[in-house]
Design an enzyme around this catalytic site. Sequence first.
Site, PDB file in Angstrom:
ATOM      1  N   CYS A 146      27.451  25.920  35.482  1.00 18.78           N
ATOM      2  CA  CYS A 146      28.086  25.733  34.175  1.00 18.78           C
ATOM      3  C   CYS A 146      27.125  26.085  33.035  1.00 18.78           C
ATOM      4  O   CYS A 146      26.863  27.260  32.801  1.00 18.78           O
ATOM      5  CB  CYS A 146      28.658  24.325  34.051  1.00 18.78           C
ATOM      6  SG  CYS A 146      29.879  24.168  32.712  1.00 18.78           S
ATOM      7  N   HIS A 257      31.908  23.591  38.730  1.00 14.08           N
ATOM      8  CA  HIS A 257      31.066  22.471  39.169  1.00 14.08           C
ATOM      9  C   HIS A 257      31.357  22.110  40.627  1.00 14.08           C
ATOM     10  O   HIS A 257      32.181  21.227  40.892  1.00 14.08           O
ATOM     11  CB  HIS A 257      31.327  21.239  38.306  1.00 14.08           C
ATOM     12  CG  HIS A 257      30.764  21.310  36.931  1.00 14.08           C
ATOM     13  ND1 HIS A 257      29.523  20.804  36.611  1.00 14.08           N
ATOM     14  CD2 HIS A 257      31.289  21.815  35.789  1.00 14.08           C
ATOM     15  CE1 HIS A 257      29.293  20.989  35.322  1.00 14.08           C
ATOM     16  NE2 HIS A 257      30.348  21.607  34.798  1.00 14.08           N
ATOM     17  N   GLU A 259      29.593  20.374  42.605  1.00 18.23           N
ATOM     18  CA  GLU A 259      29.129  19.018  42.922  1.00 18.23           C
ATOM     19  C   GLU A 259      30.154  17.953  42.552  1.00 18.23           C
ATOM     20  O   GLU A 259      30.167  16.859  43.120  1.00 18.23           O
ATOM     21  CB  GLU A 259      27.784  18.744  42.231  1.00 18.23           C
ATOM     22  CG  GLU A 259      27.850  18.369  40.769  1.00 18.23           C
ATOM     23  CD  GLU A 259      28.238  19.511  39.836  1.00 18.23           C
ATOM     24  OE1 GLU A 259      28.613  19.246  38.674  1.00 18.23           O
ATOM     25  OE2 GLU A 259      28.146  20.690  40.259  1.00 18.23           O
TER      26      GLU A 259
END
Length: 333
Positions: A146, A257, A259
């Site tokens: 990001c 993202h 994660e």
Amino acid sequence: MSGTGLRLPLVALCLLIAGVLADHQRPFRVHPNSIRYNVNNNRPIIGILSQEPSKTMASVSPESVSYIAASYVKWLEGQGARVVPIKVNQPDSYYKTVFDSINGLLIPGGGASLVSSGYGKAGSILYDLAIEANDNGDFFPVWGTCLGFELLLYLSAGKRDFLTTCNSYNRASSLKFLSDASVSRLYQRAPNDVLKTLSKEKSTSNFHHWCMTKENLTASSLDNFYRPLATSTDDDGLEFVATIEAISYPFWGVQFHPEKNVYEWGANLTSVPHWPSAIKAGQYFAEFFVNQARKSQHRFASRQEEATYLIYNYAPVYTGNVSSSFLQSYFFN
């Protein structure tokens, strides 16, 4: 929405060889005589760059200068890596010591300035060290997520900003794979079910207001440094680059993202895909990057020195009560 199907059959993504693009790409820089490329390091340590907290985040730990969302730490630890937090506003000698001791760098997402923040300045120092190391045959991988994706583009463009505004906040998207994906180091050997999830399901978690378009990547000449591998679309139908891979360096970036799929459960994160196939896809990116870090032979001078730098010296703090983005965070002063 852009088309979600792969431009090539999924089987081709795993079987095509990189040589088909050799005529118009610079070769990846691999030092032919270096044993480091043939020996796996089974104790990989990855540095995560910290950044200045927002006012809301700072209220949790007023004395802190920077923070790291715990989801990034868990994301790497889940694939067998350990983590060193990299602090901001430190002397150059600190960054050189850390760089020489870690096996890869993760530049996380967030809200810091690319130009004036300690995050941006430290990222610039580490980026230059990574360029120099790889030019000298010292393999060192870098991953940007990001804001980290955006920082890589900014630095690779000579600290010029070619991003454009977009509307892709709290949005789950699929990936539209481009032709170079089939011969990329990132996607070439990815499992077919992961590729299918990424291309057919809204499995990537997007939280950004700035985008890099394919047109701007070309206009800025950044396409001489990075290959765009996949795109997504924002709420208004704007197509933006979602994955990049450096042509001559072990650098990767994703605008989304991965994660968050696994580790972020904030009540306001209504778009984050938590179903099993999306979680597996998010974990694939961590597995890939940690395996790249295993190729680096950097290490601390001693186990004792190593122990003083590791994330285990800090305790994660619950921040879900003040942040819509991070359930837990590490703070550094």
